[in-house]
Structures are given as C-alpha cells and as structure tokens.
Motif scaffolding. Structure first.
Motif, PDB file in Angstrom:
ATOM      1  N   CYS A 150       0.820  -1.207   0.000  1.00 56.66           N
ATOM      2  CA  CYS A 150       0.000   0.000   0.000  1.00 56.66           C
ATOM      3  C   CYS A 150       0.857   1.261   0.000  1.00 56.66           C
ATOM      4  N   SER A 151       1.977   1.245   0.723  1.00 58.46           N
ATOM      5  CA  SER A 151       2.841   2.436   0.735  1.00 58.46           C
ATOM      6  C   SER A 151       3.224   2.800  -0.681  1.00 58.46           C
ATOM      7  N   GLU A 152       3.647   1.798  -1.443  1.00 61.17           N
ATOM      8  CA  GLU A 152       4.109   2.071  -2.800  1.00 61.17           C
ATOM      9  C   GLU A 152       2.952   2.364  -3.740  1.00 61.17           C
ATOM     10  N   ALA A 153       1.803   1.731  -3.486  1.00 62.01           N
ATOM     11  CA  ALA A 153       0.620   2.033  -4.306  1.00 62.01           C
ATOM     12  C   ALA A 153       0.224   3.494  -4.110  1.00 62.01           C
ATOM     13  N   MET A 154       0.236   3.952  -2.885  1.00 61.48           N
ATOM     14  CA  MET A 154      -0.132   5.350  -2.591  1.00 61.48           C
ATOM     15  C   MET A 154       0.875   6.299  -3.247  1.00 61.48           C
ATOM     16  N   LEU A 474       0.681  -1.926  -9.380  1.00 60.39           N
ATOM     17  CA  LEU A 474       0.364  -0.801  -8.492  1.00 60.39           C
ATOM     18  C   LEU A 474       1.378   0.332  -8.609  1.00 60.39           C
ATOM     19  N   ALA A 475       2.569   0.009  -9.119  1.00 63.30           N
ATOM     20  CA  ALA A 475       3.581   1.064  -9.316  1.00 63.30           C
ATOM     21  C   ALA A 475       3.210   1.942 -10.509  1.00 63.30           C
ATOM     22  N   ASP A 476       2.265   1.486 -11.314  1.00 69.08           N
ATOM     23  CA  ASP A 476       1.862   2.224 -12.519  1.00 69.08           C
ATOM     24  C   ASP A 476       0.339   2.082 -12.665  1.00 69.08           C
ATOM     25  N   PRO A 477      -0.410   2.633 -11.704  1.00 65.73           N
ATOM     26  CA  PRO A 477      -1.836   2.286 -11.584  1.00 65.73           C
ATOM     27  C   PRO A 477      -2.735   2.936 -12.625  1.00 65.73           C
ATOM     28  N   PHE A 478      -2.186   3.887 -13.397  1.00 68.10           N
ATOM     29  CA  PHE A 478      -3.001   4.566 -14.406  1.00 68.10           C
ATOM     30  C   PHE A 478      -2.859   3.895 -15.777  1.00 68.10           C
ATOM     31  N   ALA A 479      -1.921   2.945 -15.883  1.00 68.55           N
ATOM     32  CA  ALA A 479      -1.747   2.230 -17.153  1.00 68.55           C
ATOM     33  C   ALA A 479      -2.772   1.101 -17.236  1.00 68.55           C
ATOM     34  N   GLU A 480      -2.976   0.577 -18.438  1.00 70.05           N
ATOM     35  CA  GLU A 480      -4.045  -0.415 -18.628  1.00 70.05           C
ATOM     36  C   GLU A 480      -3.678  -1.829 -18.166  1.00 70.05           C
ATOM     37  N   HIS A 481      -2.432  -2.238 -18.315  1.00 73.02           N
ATOM     38  CA  HIS A 481      -2.005  -3.599 -17.922  1.00 73.02           C
ATOM     39  C   HIS A 481      -3.077  -4.637 -18.291  1.00 73.02           C
ATOM     40  N   PRO A 482      -3.384  -4.809 -19.570  1.00 73.76           N
ATOM     41  CA  PRO A 482      -4.526  -5.677 -19.932  1.00 73.76           C
ATOM     42  C   PRO A 482      -4.423  -7.095 -19.388  1.00 73.76           C
TER      43      PRO A 482
END
Ligand code: AMP
Ligand code: MG
Length: 504
Positions: A150-154, A474-482
């Motif tokens: 969660c720390s890294e996700a935030m 979670l390190a790139d949460p705005f990307a699609e990662h299909p």
C-alpha cells in the motif's frame, strides 16, 4: 552504555559506509539525545528470507544494485545485525487514541537504523523495545505485505506517504488470533516524527525538549517557517504548514476512496505523510460511512469522518505546541486555515477527477450529485471513475459502460448529460484532453483488500509471484495492464468477509 554499533552521537554528521551500500548513514534524530530515543540491541529472527523488494527505492537510497542478493542486507533489514554507522533506536511519543489521551506509547515495534540519502530507514516488527508495553514487538507477514504494497501504491497515486523498501520474513511463530509467522517491513521517510512526539514532550512538561523537537523539524523539513519569525514566530508557522500538508493528504485520501482506519494522533505524520498502514482499505462500493477497522466499534474513523478527524488531531498538535506559541489566538488562526485549505484541496482533486484543468465553484453541484448517486447505489468507486474517464473521450450520450453501473439509469443519464454540458460550455474543450487528464487521475488499479489477500495467501506458502506482479501493476496504476484486467474488476463476494483490525 552506548550500543557497540552506535556512531559518535555528538556528531550528527558522522558518516560511515554501510555494508553493501554506496551511501552512508547519518543519525540526526538520534543525535537529539536520550530524551528522544532509546538505543536497542538486535532481537534476531531465525533464517530470514526476502518476501518483497523495491529496486527503485533502493536505488534512490544509494544501495548498490546487488543489494537484494547480499546476505548482509537481508540480515540488516530483518534487524538481525547493524551495519557500521547505522544504529537501532526507538523513539518515544504519546498520543490520543480513539479520542482519548493514551499517555506514553512510543515505537513499540519499530526501530530506526538512521538516514540514508536524507531518508530515515525504519524496521517495523524487528523486536521489542522499551516502548513495547505488553506487545511482542513483532509484525506478522500478512500486515507487513499490506503495508509494503500500500505504501508504494499510494506513492504511485501521487499521495504523500511513507515508502517501503522491502519485506523480509521468518518462520518464527507470532501469536495473534491464531499462530502466524513474523515479518519485518522496512519503511522509508524523511522523518517518522508524529503529532504524538510533540504531545509527549508537551504533556510531560519537557518544554526544552519540545523546543528542540520543533526546531529539528523546522530546520530540516520546514525551513521556510524560520523566516516567518517576524510574523507570529516559527512555531505558529509550523502549525500552519502542518495544517496545510495534512489537509492536502486527507483530500487525496477522500478522492481515491482511501480509508486509513486508525487516525490516532500517534499515527499522524508531522510531514503530512500517510503513516502506519494497519486496517486501511480502499473502498469498493462507495459507502461514505464505511468503517474499515474491525476494532473501531463506534465508527470514529469512518471514511467520511476522516477530514474532521484530521482537524481534531491538528488541534491536539496545536495544544501541544502552546508552550512554544504562547498566544492561543495565533494557534487558532493557524488551525482555522484548515477550513479553507481542505475544501480547496478536495475541490482541486475532484476537478481533476472530472477532467477539468482547475476547480471552479460551478462544478460543485456536479460533484455533490454524483457522490450522492454512487453512495445511494453503492457503485464501485474506482470502476465508476475509470469508466467515466474512458467514456469522456467520446462523450456519446448513449453511454452503456457507465450507466450500467447504476440501477437508476435515468439518474445516471441525467448526471452524464450535466457532466457533458459543463465540459462543452468551455470553449477550450477537447474531449481527448479531458479523457487523458481523467485517465491520469482516476486509477485503474488500487490495492483492494482482496488483492492484498491474494498476495498474502500465496506468500504464506512461499509463493511471492502474486506480490511481485501486484507491485508492478500498483507502481503504474493509471496504465491499462490488460493482462491484469481481473485485478481492476469488482471485488468478489468473499472480499466482504475479510476482517482487519488494529495492530497485527
Ligand atoms: P498502532 O495501533 O499500530 O498505531 O500502535 C499503537 C501503539 O502500539 C504504538 O506505540 C505501537 O508501537 C504499539 N504496538 C503495536 N503493535 C505492537 C506490538 N506487536 N508490539 C509492541 N508494540 C506494539
Ligand atoms: Mg501506530
């Protein structure tokens, strides 16, 4: 007697190279002296193993690229050994827990090694300290993985937070409701000073130490408060600066549906960082009254109460600073700024979520209506905003993906029409830009409880692959990662059965 590994405490700039690290340790907080920290001796955990590692953060700290394969660092970050120049110290603090003065608390299971590259490195779960009270000084694998992820996700969401470098585990048993195993999460932040540190020295009438602490925080983290000395002095300026940062942090939380769960004053960072990840939760269905902490029977820390609780906590900080501030009205004026800073910060976050370049008063009805609508129908918070962001690229009225989230489709359509109308009336309006802005603001992925649970279940049988994949997403949460679409879907039914309470 000083710990055998302790550096020269009188010299805060003592630097010695740590094992396997390219940088060197500093001890600026510990150098404040024995009134502030207790020195510890290691409480080793047997046969530690790596659970999770964060290469990007290791790099920022100046650790050598081989850090993750060195046995020395595996033992260092489990608390088993202390590299040259580092130390193990626990700091004293007090605090208000669930609205009640709790007296002295302190780092009961956290020990700080010192600073690397200007960042304090702290081990959580490395064994008992003089502040452990009845606790065992340990953390279990489950909660350490949650804090790590969660720390890294935030951080990746752009939310001020402490960071997490790694988690190590050991098969040593730890008793909670059942037998679990031990783990240590290594946290990183410029400072781990909490509101509770100030409350401690104030309530115990140690006013010289209170001033030393405030000066430490101002000199290292709020130097601009010094130049405010001509106004009402640096301590009022500090209170106002912390008020501003706290307002920003909570506005971020509310805008992503993050529920902290234990907003006691000892869990409030003086730097306005999200701190002490315990029973936190990202909302699935939007329920403002949601209580994520199973032990919070009164709902003091329900999601919608967070902004007010932060304000209450800031008052505790203001009260603690009174011996330095003197004039009560100056402290109150500094705290009052929360009443404008928080709504401004929230309006800015919500404007961005809606795809507007900046906040404007005329967006308010749109925001209020949509929050009411999604609360009424318990619409999934993250999915709603993400679908809306995609839809914004076309803004065709016959939208299905968003309206399908609602039972009352007419209400959804009406709101979508208002949303579109507000954008269209702006002559600089550009759908593609609006959508791009929204997709960069409304994440596809957040650490939902059940995702953490999937990583934990696998890790319990020593399979860390889910954890590693979640780290990447979670390190790139705005990307699609299909390939990971499932992790962006609705929470499964079993997620409702996950119970998370205070310290574990
Ligand atoms: P928390 O609710 O996690 O913020 O913890 C509140 C206080 O209890 C802090 O002083 C912690 O250091 C302490 N604490 C929590 N868990 C433990 C534990 N297992 N052993 C010792 N102290 C603990
Ligand atoms: Mg805590």
């Amino acid at each position: 007697m000083p710990h055998p590994h302790a550096p020269d405490w009188s010299d805060p700039d003592t630097t010695l190279p740590p094992d396997g690290a390219a940088s060197a340790w500093r001890q600026r907080y510990a150098a404040l002296g024995d009134d502030f920290v207790s020195r510890l001796t290691p409480s080793p955990l047997p046969a530690p193993y790596w659970v999770g590692r964060n290469g990007a953060l290791a790099n920022q700290l100046g650790l050598s690229p081989e850090w993750a394969s060195t046995d020395a660092l595996l033992h260092t970050f489990t608390g088993n050994q202390v590299p040259d120049g580092a130390a193990q110290t626990a700091s004293v603090y007090s605090g208000h827990q669930f609205g009640v003065w709790a007296g002295q608390l302190g780092d009961g299971r956290a020990c700080t090694l010192g600073e690397l590259a200007g960042q304090e490195v702290q081990l959580k779960g490395a064994g008992p300290t003089p502040f452990s009270r009845r606790g065992d000084g340990r953390a279990v694998l489950r909660s350490s993985i949650r804090e790590f992820l969660c720390s890294e996700a935030m951080h990746a969401l752009g939310i001020p937070t402490t960071r997490a470098l790694c988690v190590t585990g050991s098969d040593a048993p730890v008793w909670r409701e059942e037998q679990e195993t031990a783990a240590v999460v290594t946290r990183v932040a410029p400072s781990f000073v909490r509101f509770g540190h100030f409350e401690h020295f104030s309530h115990t009438q140690q006013h010289a130490q209170l001033r030393t602490l405030a000066d430490h925080v101002i000199d290292h983290f709020y130097p601009e408060c010094r130049s405010a000395a001509a106004d009402h002095g640096p301590y009022v300026a500090l209170l106002q600066a912390v008020t501003g940062r706290t307002a920003e942090m909570v506005a971020h939380w509310q805008s992503v549906g993050f529920c902290h769960g234990v907003m006691n004053t000892d869990n409030m960072s003086i730097l306005g960082l999200t701190l002490d990840y315990g029973p936190f939760q990202f909302l699935d269905g939007y329920d403002p009254a949601h209580i994520c902490n199973h032990s919070d029977t009164q709902g003091r820390y329900a999601f919608y109460k967070q902004p007010n609780v932060a304000y209450w906590n800031l008052f505790c900080l203001g009260q603690a600073l009174m011996p330095l501030i003197g004039e009560q009205e100056h402290a109150i004026a500094a705290l009052e700024t929360y009443k404008t800073r928080y709504p401004q910060a929230l309006a800015a976050r919500m404007a961005a979520k809606l795809g507007f370049a900046q906040a404007h008063e005329h967006q308010r009805p749109l925001i209020e209506t949509v929050l009411k609508l999604i609360a009424h129908e318990r619409v999934d918070f993250t999915i709603f905003w993400r679908r809306l962001s995609h839809w914004a690229a076309g803004m065709d009225v016959a939208n299905t993906t968003v309206r399908d989230l609602f039972v009352d489709r007419d209400a959804a359509d009406a709101w979508l029409a208002d949303f579109r109308a507000l954008h269209v009336q702006d002559e600089t309006f550009d759908r593609a830009m609006v959508s791009a802005r929204m997709l960069g603001t409304n994440p596809k992925f957040v650490l939902r409880n059940h995702l953490g649970e999937l990583a934990i279940r696998a890790a319990k049988s020593k399979d860390f692959s889910v954890l590693h994949q979640l780290q990447i997403v979670l390190a790139d949460p705005f990307a699609e990662h299909p390939a990971f679409d499932d992790w962006a879907g609705f929470a499964p039914d079993w997620a409702a059965g996950i119970e998370i309470s205070c310290s574990s």
